[in-house]
Scaffold this active site. Structure first.
Site, mmCIF file in Angstrom:
data_model
loop_
_atom_site.group_PDB
_atom_site.id
_atom_site.type_symbol
_atom_site.label_atom_id
_atom_site.label_comp_id
_atom_site.label_asym_id
_atom_site.label_seq_id
_atom_site.Cartn_x
_atom_site.Cartn_y
_atom_site.Cartn_z
ATOM 1 C CG ASN A 9 6.286 21.397 -54.221
ATOM 2 O OD1 ASN A 9 5.800 22.454 -54.650
ATOM 3 N ND2 ASN A 9 5.550 20.344 -53.903
ATOM 4 C CD1 TRP A 10 10.138 26.802 -53.582
ATOM 5 C CD2 TRP A 10 9.601 28.817 -54.415
ATOM 6 N NE1 TRP A 10 11.302 27.436 -53.942
ATOM 7 C CE2 TRP A 10 11.002 28.678 -54.457
ATOM 8 C CE3 TRP A 10 9.028 29.999 -54.886
ATOM 9 C CZ2 TRP A 10 11.838 29.674 -54.950
ATOM 10 C CZ3 TRP A 10 9.862 30.994 -55.387
ATOM 11 C CH2 TRP A 10 11.250 30.829 -55.414
ATOM 12 C CE LYS A 11 4.630 20.690 -50.367
ATOM 13 N NZ LYS A 11 4.287 19.762 -49.308
ATOM 14 C CG HIS A 98 2.699 16.981 -54.264
ATOM 15 N ND1 HIS A 98 1.959 16.963 -53.110
ATOM 16 C CD2 HIS A 98 3.982 17.186 -53.894
ATOM 17 C CE1 HIS A 98 2.774 17.165 -52.076
ATOM 18 N NE2 HIS A 98 3.999 17.299 -52.524
ATOM 19 C CD GLU A 100 0.862 19.080 -50.429
ATOM 20 O OE1 GLU A 100 1.127 19.968 -51.253
ATOM 21 O OE2 GLU A 100 1.601 18.800 -49.455
ATOM 22 C CD GLU A 170 6.986 14.566 -52.276
ATOM 23 O OE1 GLU A 170 7.895 15.344 -51.982
ATOM 24 O OE2 GLU A 170 5.826 14.941 -52.527
ATOM 25 N N GLY A 176 5.348 17.408 -44.491
ATOM 26 C CA GLY A 176 4.980 18.535 -43.643
ATOM 27 C C GLY A 176 4.686 18.146 -42.203
ATOM 28 C CB SER A 215 9.834 15.832 -42.754
ATOM 29 O OG SER A 215 8.472 16.161 -42.550
ATOM 30 N N GLY A 236 9.959 20.406 -49.539
ATOM 31 C CA GLY A 236 8.869 21.364 -49.353
ATOM 32 C C GLY A 236 9.328 22.512 -48.469
ATOM 33 N N GLY A 237 8.916 22.465 -47.207
ATOM 34 C CA GLY A 237 9.172 23.558 -46.262
ATOM 35 C C GLY A 237 10.592 24.101 -46.277
HETATM 36 P P1 13P Z 1 7.942 18.888 -46.725
HETATM 37 O O1 13P Z 1 9.423 18.884 -47.085
HETATM 38 O O2 13P Z 1 7.462 20.219 -46.260
HETATM 39 O O3 13P Z 1 7.589 17.749 -45.830
HETATM 40 O O4 13P Z 1 7.172 18.627 -48.115
HETATM 41 C C1 13P Z 1 7.560 17.597 -48.944
HETATM 42 C C2 13P Z 1 6.837 17.722 -50.226
HETATM 43 O O5 13P Z 1 5.636 17.517 -50.280
HETATM 44 C C3 13P Z 1 7.603 18.117 -51.416
HETATM 45 O O6 13P Z 1 6.852 17.975 -52.571
#
Ligand code: 13P
Length: 252
Positions: A9-11, A98, A100, A170, A176, A215, A236-237
């Site tokens: 997920n590149w956000k 998600h 967020e 999640e 993050g 993470s 994510g990251g």
């Molecule tokens: P991180 O891997 O950056 O913690 O993000 C997880 C995430 O929200 C994937 O959708």
């Protein structure tokens, strides 16, 4: 059959040019992959057409996902992107719910159910995210919170539709933050999620893929993915760095 899946997920990250390059690197580095993992990337909307072309040119081993879709079919909904448009541009998946989106854009269970229904009728598989916040875990309400997220949305689906859904657990406190759930915490919740799904869809529970997100990185993926009820990750990251993402994919 449960699939092993690693999704990035590149956000809201990367320019179009950077995204195209990243997609090329990921396609190239997964060409000879033989561990049966389905690889998915979810770039921002503006990148989808370009990335879709890259993935097709590279042989189609990496699948495309969007990060969100509209809760309506079409029409006067300024700024929204429909599930059908995503399918048109080459998406096979869409992330829905998600944390967020729930937190910053007020997405409720009711909206999420509509989005899932739109995704399914456009032929997309929803990657439905659930997870508790830190205070909910600290007050020992994490099972209750996650169960409610599932019963209020997924319990409303028909079995045929449910078979297309992927669930991502999640924990919000791990996203993050560099704080990962321990592999035992992940397994405990994944097994619980499977039981809750089984409460309504007993014949499907064993076949639904449940991904861990929060993470997840090359150094911890192997231990987490080794757990019986963890079928992969939503990253994510670490999905923004091709080598790290590939190392996670190869952790299976
Ligand atoms: P991180 O891997 O950056 O913690 O993000 C997880 C995430 O929200 C994937 O959708």
């Amino acid at each position: 059959m449960r699939k092993k899946i690693v999704a990035g997920n590149w956000k809201m990250n990367t320019s179009v040019e950077e995204g195209i390059l990243l997609a090329k690197q990921i396609s190239f580095l997964t060409k000879d992959l033989e561990n049966g993992v389905e690889v998915i990337i979810a770039p921002p909307f503006t990148h989808l057409a370009g990335v879709s072309q890259v993935l097709k040119n590279e042989g189609g081993k990496v699948h495309l996902s969007a990060q969100n879709c509209a809760d309506q079919l079409s029409g006067a909904y300024t700024g929204e992107v429909s599930a059908k448009m995503l399918e048109d541009v080459g998406c096979k998946y869409v992330i829905i719910g998600h944390s967020e989106r729930r937190e910053y854009y007020g997405e409720t269970n009711e909206t999420l159910l509509k989005k899932i229904e739109q995704a399914l009728s456009a032929g997309l598989s929803p990657i439905f995210c659930v997870g508790e916040k830190l205070d909910e875990r600290e007050s020992n309400r994490h099972f209750e919170v996650v169960a409610e997220q599932i019963t209020e949305v997924l319990y409303k689906l028909k079995g045929f539709d449910m078979s297309k859904v992927i669930v991502a657990y999640e924990p919000v406190w791990a996203i993050g933050t560099g704080k990962t759930a321990s592999s035992d915490q992940a397994e405990e919740m994944h097994a619980y999620i499977r039981r809750v799904i089984g409460g309504k869809f007993p014949a499907l529970a064993d076949d639904i893929s449940i991904l861990y997100g929060g993470s997840c990185k090359p150094s911890n993926a192997q231990e987490i993915f080794a757990k019986e009820n963890v079928d992969g990750g939503l990253i994510g990251g670490a999905s923004l760095v091709a080598q790290d993402f590939i190392a996670i994919i190869k952790s299976f």
